[in-house]
Design a protein around this motif. Sequence first.
Motif, mmCIF file in Angstrom:
data_model
loop_
_atom_site.group_PDB
_atom_site.id
_atom_site.type_symbol
_atom_site.label_atom_id
_atom_site.label_comp_id
_atom_site.label_asym_id
_atom_site.label_seq_id
_atom_site.Cartn_x
_atom_site.Cartn_y
_atom_site.Cartn_z
ATOM 1 N N GLN A 37 -3.926 -24.129 -4.135
ATOM 2 C CA GLN A 37 -4.321 -25.520 -3.910
ATOM 3 C C GLN A 37 -5.151 -26.085 -5.051
ATOM 4 O OE1 GLN A 37 -6.350 -25.394 -0.137
ATOM 5 N NE2 GLN A 37 -4.435 -25.344 1.063
ATOM 6 N N ASN A 38 -5.882 -25.248 -5.732
ATOM 7 C CA ASN A 38 -6.726 -25.697 -6.848
ATOM 8 C C ASN A 38 -6.080 -25.471 -8.213
ATOM 9 O OD1 ASN A 38 -9.686 -26.407 -5.741
ATOM 10 N ND2 ASN A 38 -8.844 -24.741 -4.509
ATOM 11 N N GLY A 39 -4.806 -25.047 -8.232
ATOM 12 C CA GLY A 39 -4.063 -24.946 -9.477
ATOM 13 C C GLY A 39 -4.311 -23.710 -10.289
ATOM 14 N N PHE A 40 -4.908 -22.649 -9.715
ATOM 15 C CA PHE A 40 -5.153 -21.399 -10.450
ATOM 16 C C PHE A 40 -4.004 -20.426 -10.159
ATOM 17 C CE2 PHE A 40 -9.433 -23.112 -9.512
ATOM 18 C CZ PHE A 40 -9.870 -23.328 -10.815
ATOM 19 N N TYR A 41 -2.849 -20.705 -10.801
ATOM 20 C CA TYR A 41 -1.653 -19.914 -10.484
ATOM 21 C C TYR A 41 -1.727 -18.511 -11.074
ATOM 22 C CZ TYR A 41 -0.054 -24.627 -9.419
ATOM 23 O OH TYR A 41 0.048 -25.887 -8.909
ATOM 24 N N GLU A 42 -2.353 -18.361 -12.229
ATOM 25 C CA GLU A 42 -2.480 -17.017 -12.807
ATOM 26 C C GLU A 42 -3.362 -16.125 -11.931
ATOM 27 O OE1 GLU A 42 -3.056 -19.798 -14.366
ATOM 28 O OE2 GLU A 42 -1.592 -19.962 -15.999
ATOM 29 N N LYS A 43 -4.372 -16.743 -11.320
ATOM 30 C CA LYS A 43 -5.250 -15.973 -10.443
ATOM 31 C C LYS A 43 -4.505 -15.478 -9.210
ATOM 32 C CE LYS A 43 -9.483 -14.559 -9.627
ATOM 33 N NZ LYS A 43 -10.166 -13.587 -10.518
ATOM 34 N N VAL A 44 -3.520 -16.244 -8.762
ATOM 35 C CA VAL A 44 -2.712 -15.837 -7.611
ATOM 36 C C VAL A 44 -1.934 -14.566 -7.933
ATOM 37 C CG1 VAL A 44 -0.772 -16.496 -6.132
ATOM 38 C CG2 VAL A 44 -2.539 -18.176 -6.692
ATOM 39 N N ILE A 45 -1.329 -14.525 -9.109
ATOM 40 C CA ILE A 45 -0.566 -13.333 -9.510
ATOM 41 C C ILE A 45 -1.491 -12.122 -9.636
ATOM 42 C CG2 ILE A 45 0.922 -12.388 -11.310
ATOM 43 C CD1 ILE A 45 1.841 -15.219 -11.917
ATOM 44 N N PHE A 46 -2.704 -12.346 -10.150
ATOM 45 C CA PHE A 46 -3.666 -11.250 -10.276
ATOM 46 C C PHE A 46 -4.095 -10.719 -8.895
ATOM 47 C CE2 PHE A 46 -8.134 -9.868 -10.579
ATOM 48 C CZ PHE A 46 -7.968 -8.791 -11.437
ATOM 49 N N LEU A 47 -4.330 -11.616 -7.945
ATOM 50 C CA LEU A 47 -4.702 -11.197 -6.592
ATOM 51 C C LEU A 47 -3.568 -10.420 -5.914
ATOM 52 C CD1 LEU A 47 -6.694 -14.179 -5.018
ATOM 53 C CD2 LEU A 47 -7.515 -11.863 -5.472
ATOM 54 N N PHE A 48 -2.342 -10.880 -6.158
ATOM 55 C CA PHE A 48 -1.202 -10.178 -5.561
ATOM 56 C C PHE A 48 -1.094 -8.759 -6.113
ATOM 57 C CE2 PHE A 48 3.350 -9.073 -5.449
ATOM 58 C CZ PHE A 48 3.571 -9.170 -4.076
ATOM 59 N N SER A 49 -1.380 -8.578 -7.395
ATOM 60 C CA SER A 49 -1.379 -7.233 -7.981
ATOM 61 C C SER A 49 -2.478 -6.377 -7.355
ATOM 62 C CB SER A 49 -1.574 -7.317 -9.498
ATOM 63 O OG SER A 49 -0.540 -8.075 -10.088
ATOM 64 N N GLN A 50 -3.685 -6.951 -7.148
ATOM 65 C CA GLN A 50 -4.758 -6.210 -6.488
ATOM 66 C C GLN A 50 -4.385 -5.814 -5.054
ATOM 67 O OE1 GLN A 50 -8.229 -8.733 -6.779
ATOM 68 N NE2 GLN A 50 -9.020 -7.544 -8.532
ATOM 69 N N MET A 51 -3.709 -6.754 -4.382
ATOM 70 C CA MET A 51 -3.321 -6.502 -2.990
ATOM 71 C C MET A 51 -2.385 -5.294 -2.908
ATOM 72 S SD MET A 51 -1.492 -9.195 -0.433
ATOM 73 C CE MET A 51 -1.204 -8.820 1.311
ATOM 74 N N LYS A 52 -1.436 -5.194 -3.829
ATOM 75 C CA LYS A 52 -0.512 -4.053 -3.813
ATOM 76 C C LYS A 52 -1.219 -2.757 -4.192
ATOM 77 C CE LYS A 52 2.484 -5.555 -6.696
ATOM 78 N NZ LYS A 52 3.674 -5.486 -7.572
ATOM 79 N N SER A 53 -2.123 -2.803 -5.177
ATOM 80 C CA SER A 53 -2.778 -1.584 -5.651
ATOM 81 C C SER A 53 -3.792 -1.038 -4.652
ATOM 82 C CB SER A 53 -3.473 -1.861 -6.983
ATOM 83 O OG SER A 53 -4.476 -2.851 -6.816
ATOM 84 N N MET A 54 -4.482 -1.902 -3.938
ATOM 85 C CA MET A 54 -5.494 -1.434 -2.989
ATOM 86 C C MET A 54 -4.859 -0.826 -1.736
ATOM 87 S SD MET A 54 -8.342 -4.456 -3.316
ATOM 88 C CE MET A 54 -9.484 -3.636 -2.206
ATOM 89 N N GLY A 55 -3.756 -1.347 -1.268
ATOM 90 C CA GLY A 55 -3.022 -0.759 -0.170
ATOM 91 C C GLY A 55 -3.652 -0.911 1.183
ATOM 92 N N PHE A 56 -4.717 -1.760 1.286
ATOM 93 C CA PHE A 56 -5.314 -1.945 2.610
ATOM 94 C C PHE A 56 -4.386 -2.708 3.552
ATOM 95 C CE2 PHE A 56 -9.244 -1.734 -0.097
ATOM 96 C CZ PHE A 56 -9.602 -0.457 0.311
ATOM 97 N N SER A 57 -3.632 -3.617 2.989
ATOM 98 C CA SER A 57 -2.733 -4.456 3.789
ATOM 99 C C SER A 57 -1.512 -4.777 2.948
ATOM 100 C CB SER A 57 -3.442 -5.734 4.255
ATOM 101 O OG SER A 57 -3.919 -6.459 3.146
#
Length: 856
Positions: A37-57
Amino acid sequence: MAACAQLKQMGIAQKVFDKTPEPNTALWNSMIKGYVQNGFYEKVIFLFSQMKSMGFSLPNCFTFPIVLKSCLKCNALREGDEVHCVVIKSGFKGNPFVGTTLIEMYSGWRVIEAAYRVFSEMVDRNVVAWTSIINGFILCHDLVKARCLFDLAPERDIVLWNTMVSGYIGMGDMVEARKLFDLMPKRDVMSWNTILHGYAINGDVEACERLFEEMPERNIFSWNGLIGGYARNECFLEVLDAFKTMLIDGNVRPNDATLVTVLSACARLGALDLGKWVHVYAENNGYKGNVYVGNASIDMYAKCGLIKNAVDVFKSMDKKDLISWNTIIGGLAMHGRGADALDLFSQMKNGRVIPDGITFIGVLCACTHMGLVKDGISYFQSMVDDYSIEPQIEHYGCMVDLLARAGLLPQALDFVKKMPMEADAVIWAALLGACRVYKNVGFAELALEQLIKLEPKNPANFVLLANIYRDLGRWKDVARLKVAMRDTGYKKVPGCSLIEVNDHVVEFYSLDERHPETKEIYGTLRGLTILLRTCGGVEVKRDIAESRRVIGQDDMFQVVEFYSNPVSTCDMSQMEKDLKVIREAKIREEVLDREASLRRARAEASLSDGISWGMGENAIEEAEIDMKKEIDAIRGKDIAQGGLTQGQQTQVARNEQRITQIIEELQNLEGTLNDSIRGSISTRGGTISCGKRKGGPEDDDEEEFSSGVHHAGVLEGWFGEHWWNGRTLVHVVTTLDIFSRLACFNWIDFLSFTSALSVALAVVFLVITVGITIVKLISGTIMMPRLLPDVTDLTSFWKLLTVVPVLVTAYICHYNVHSIDNELEDYPDKTSCAKSTCFMLNCSHNDKLFRIPSIW
């Protein structure tokens, strides 16, 4: 975290998220959605990478579409492929929501094969999936496959119909678009707006207007489509009319896009009053802090001449973008305030706003107006070295104009030759304009040669070089260029002026009569002139007379209409400012105009009453005295207004020296002119010179005219005792003279044509008569119709031919005047004056004196 995202406080949201020990999928999705919503599209890709690596969900069907759209927005093709692999591994391959997003991502990258592969693998293809793949083929300009898929679609909603219509509009095929629009089973306001926008962007304004009238319902996008269509096709008057109609209708209120378009139209038309009203309307309706409306207001004020208002609007803006800085810098440069423009450019750099190519165009223009050659070159080099901006042809044009205006014509030409692209007509025209200032004929001819290659149908280019030749006195070259301009077969586009009266903008050409109130406008002009004369408004009369000369007849035509309209919203202080500007221009130029006045006075003195061809010494002395009086008056007026500056004193001294040289040249020219004219008159038999007849066909003696009733015997000498000829000639000439004075008819061309036609008819009738008589004499028995008097009837035959001397006499007089005109062509400053005075031919008959103009 959702609240922080709405408040644009993603830093706080990130801190809260980081303190969460094991965030679930919902928290990950909230953070990802907030960054989108705030236009930080690169940050979205970075969060998605963290989400996969952490494996909590694990990501779900709501996570993948957001991440895929972020990959499309930041053009992350490799990351998008990786997310696609995760989708397949996670088992969301058949999900229609995720599949549709994948189609949109690949279609946005123009990888239509991958998009169609995803579409083919989908089990559940809903109408959204069909719309996405059809839109993908449209984006790749493959309307054939898009139409095939459209025909195969099992379900078509209104969005799919509008998508296909938009595809045809984008390709410029309005015929197929309209056919498909007519086939739509159900049409909403969005459908009407789609086809309306299509007509607008394809330039069919009339069809756009007709469709707008047919619309059953209109929203703000409908009005914006019509107004934007007018603006796109440069119908700015229609933009204002549509905006007024929108306000009167009252069902829809204008938004920021509407106001920006209207303000831009006001800027192009110079409609200052309406532009001010729109600006106030915008501030009163919640658009005071709107950056787009603010930028349009700055542009409008700058182009309408109120640069101070533009600066005030710029300073009042809380948020400024790059367009704001570019607009104000360009406006200041356009108004000659180069120092302020460069100062704002420094503030822009200090504020860490990165300039673009348009910014440097304004900066270079500012350097051009100030003559800062070194600074301009430095800014041009900084654009390349510091900001990695590749110079375009506009930047090269600014540099050529900078060098040429500074008088560095060889350097400017060398710069043109070193350009990485071919120079366009604008660059060569700038060089040609500078050549006129510095009177450089060589470079001017070279520039014109290039302009003819680039714009062979533009005769205005010849005018620029012709003006240079005229300033140098090379009249033969001027005539040669005029002929070349005529041979192009094209005419120079006339200048057009616009004036705003009672919230309406009216277009005028010089001596324009298209306005429905032309008669009233010219009547007002004449009435004001008479009023000023009767009231003794000497200074105002001089201002209006100067206005005619400085700003032109058509602009004076508009000024009178504006200031004389009783219901016009006229600001008297603005009128005083306008007159002050005109007065200052007059002070700088009025002394030089005395040259033309002196020439007219001399010519009028030389041709006074059509009797004397000589220039009297008294007329010369009187003209010199009047000229000196006017110079003293100008000096006195300047002193009253605050005194002459050093530059003005130097200019007046140069003007006096120039006028003295002109007086000497005219005195030398006087004898040559008189000898040439007298020689041309005395060498032709039967012509009249200074009241004397020389070399007549019947009398070779020189006969003086008496002071009372003159007996020149001109008519009797040429026609003998045939009184009918002389009397008829006098009556005919007198009658024509009366009519010419009343109707100002061009009798020269009329009599020339009539003379040739009558003589030809007389010869034809004579040949026919002689032929008929010969046939009668030979045969003796053939009865011929009596078409003409018998050849033996000498009286009738003579009456038939009496018209010939009359017409021949008229033709002789006409020939004499044109012969004199030909002699005067070598003296361009005298020709117009000589033609304005009628040389009179004195003749007498039956003790009566007749004065016949020589033009007969």
